[in-house]
Design an enzyme around this catalytic site. Structure first.
Site, PDB file in Angstrom:
ATOM      1  CE  LYS A 122      -4.990  -6.852   6.683  1.00  0.00           C
ATOM      2  NZ  LYS A 122      -6.441  -6.439   6.586  1.00  0.00           N
ATOM      3  CG  HIS A 150      -4.842  -3.192  -1.727  1.00  0.00           C
ATOM      4  ND1 HIS A 150      -4.185  -2.484  -0.751  1.00  0.00           N
ATOM      5  CD2 HIS A 150      -5.995  -3.636  -1.154  1.00  0.00           C
ATOM      6  CE1 HIS A 150      -4.909  -2.499   0.360  1.00  0.00           C
ATOM      7  NE2 HIS A 150      -6.013  -3.180   0.140  1.00  0.00           N
ATOM      8  CB  SER A 160      -1.497  -7.869   9.317  1.00  0.00           C
ATOM      9  OG  SER A 160      -2.698  -7.145   9.231  1.00  0.00           O
TER      10      SER A 160
END
Ligand code: PPS
Length: 313
Positions: A62, A129, A159
């Site tokens: 995010k 990630h 988010s």
């Protein structure tokens, strides 16, 4: 580009995973909470064959991944947007550790995403990630390029909170207050945002690392497109940089079915929700209470003290 995964495959797997309530469980690998399926393939991921001309977009989720991966992909296509728009961003840029439960993959007889990446032609743009210490070590020995994006953790919380609600992930069903407790702990998926940020922040001067900030992209997208293209070794004309900037504005990425993840995530079937939610800096101000803001400020101060990493607003 010949890909194993099609938009329809992706949508179908997402539907099975989320709509049919497949359990989402977290395991742990070297102390980092990751989806159980990811833990199972971590040893394999660590020995992934990296290429020196790979371009990695690495982030805590995010932080602006989708945005920057699209800029990178467009740059690596020399700004040929017609070619770029032929396939979805999430298929052009493999999400390294993304996997689906085996029973879901068996539906389509699909390999895991890193095996799809193995077959892709160079130069590849690859998304991950994973915290820096869990990335394949060859990234560092082969000096592949890494773009890392940092976002104000308050906006990241908001988010991520909406995203997990939307896709019924681990944090779904928690109140925002509860979510802050979970996401600001080392028990959160992908570990703590501060350890993730600091790994790359400390390496920001290495020649193969470019650290960007979501807030800077918001302030000056054109300037950041140029910084990214220079970092990736592409001398693009002013017109091409303008075109990429236009292609990557929030509204254009939201309206473009080849860049908006909703079409692949089947999120367009969920009324009132979208992956491309607000795309703003400072949206946290409409979510945090005064007390939540104070406690977040204290956490940021404690974790980032002495590192030189600060957030303006
Ligand atoms: S993910 O799931 O980790 O890949 O998510 P990620 O892409 O990192 O973050 C999603 C947020 O980025 C916003 N976004 C953008 N903002 C501005 N401009 C552009 N072009 C853009 N593309 C994506 C997206 O809206 C999410 O932020 P929020 O605050 O939820 O709107």
């Amino acid at each position: 580009m010949d890909m194993y995964l099609t938009t329809e495959d992706f949508r179908e797997m997402m539907r099975v995973m989320y709509t049919d309530q497949q359990p989402y469980t977290l395991g742990e690998y070297e102390g980092i909470p990751l989806a159980s399926e990811v833990c199972e393939i971590m040893d394999e991921l660590r020995s992934f064959e990296v290429r020196a001309d790979d371009c990695w977009i690495v982030t805590y989720p995010k932080a602006g991944t989708t945005w920057v991966q699209e800029i990178m992909s467009a740059v690596m296509h020399d700004g040929n947007l017609e070619e770029v728009n032929k396939s979805h961003s999430m298929l052009r840029v493999p999400y390294f550790e993304q996997t689906f439960p085996e029973e879901v993959r068996r539906l389509k007889n699909l390999p895991t995403t890193h095996r799809i990446a193995d077959e892709m032609p160079s130069p590849r743009v690859i998304k991950s990630h994973l915290p820096g210490q869990l990335l394949p070590p060859q990234i560092w020995t082969k000096k592949a390029k890494i773009v890392y994006v940092i976002r104000n953790p308050k906006d990241l919380m908001v988010s991520f909170f909406h995203f997990e609600q939307m896709l019924n992930l681990k944090g779904a069903g928690l109140s925002f207050e509860e979510y802050l407790g979970y996401r600001n702990s080392k028990k959160a998926s992908y570990g703590s945002w501060w350890d993730h940020y600091l790994y790359f922040w400390k390496r920001r001067h290495q020649p193969n690392v470019l650290v960007l900030r979501f807030e800077d992209l918001k302030r000056d997208l054109r300037g950041n497109v140029e910084i990214i293209s220079q970092f990736l070794g592409k001398a693009l004309s002013a017109k091409t940089l303008d075109d990429i900037t236009e292609h990557c504005s929030f509204i254009n990425m939201k309206n473009n079915p080849m860049t908006n993840p909703d079409s692949l995530l089947a999120a367009d079937e969920i009324p009132g929700r979208s992956f491309m939610r607000k795309g703003k800096s400072g949206n946290w101000k409409t979510h945090f209470t005064v007390a939540q803001n104070e406690s977040m400020d204290a956490l940021i101060k404690e974790k980032l003290h002495g590192t030189g990493l600060t957030f303006d607003h």
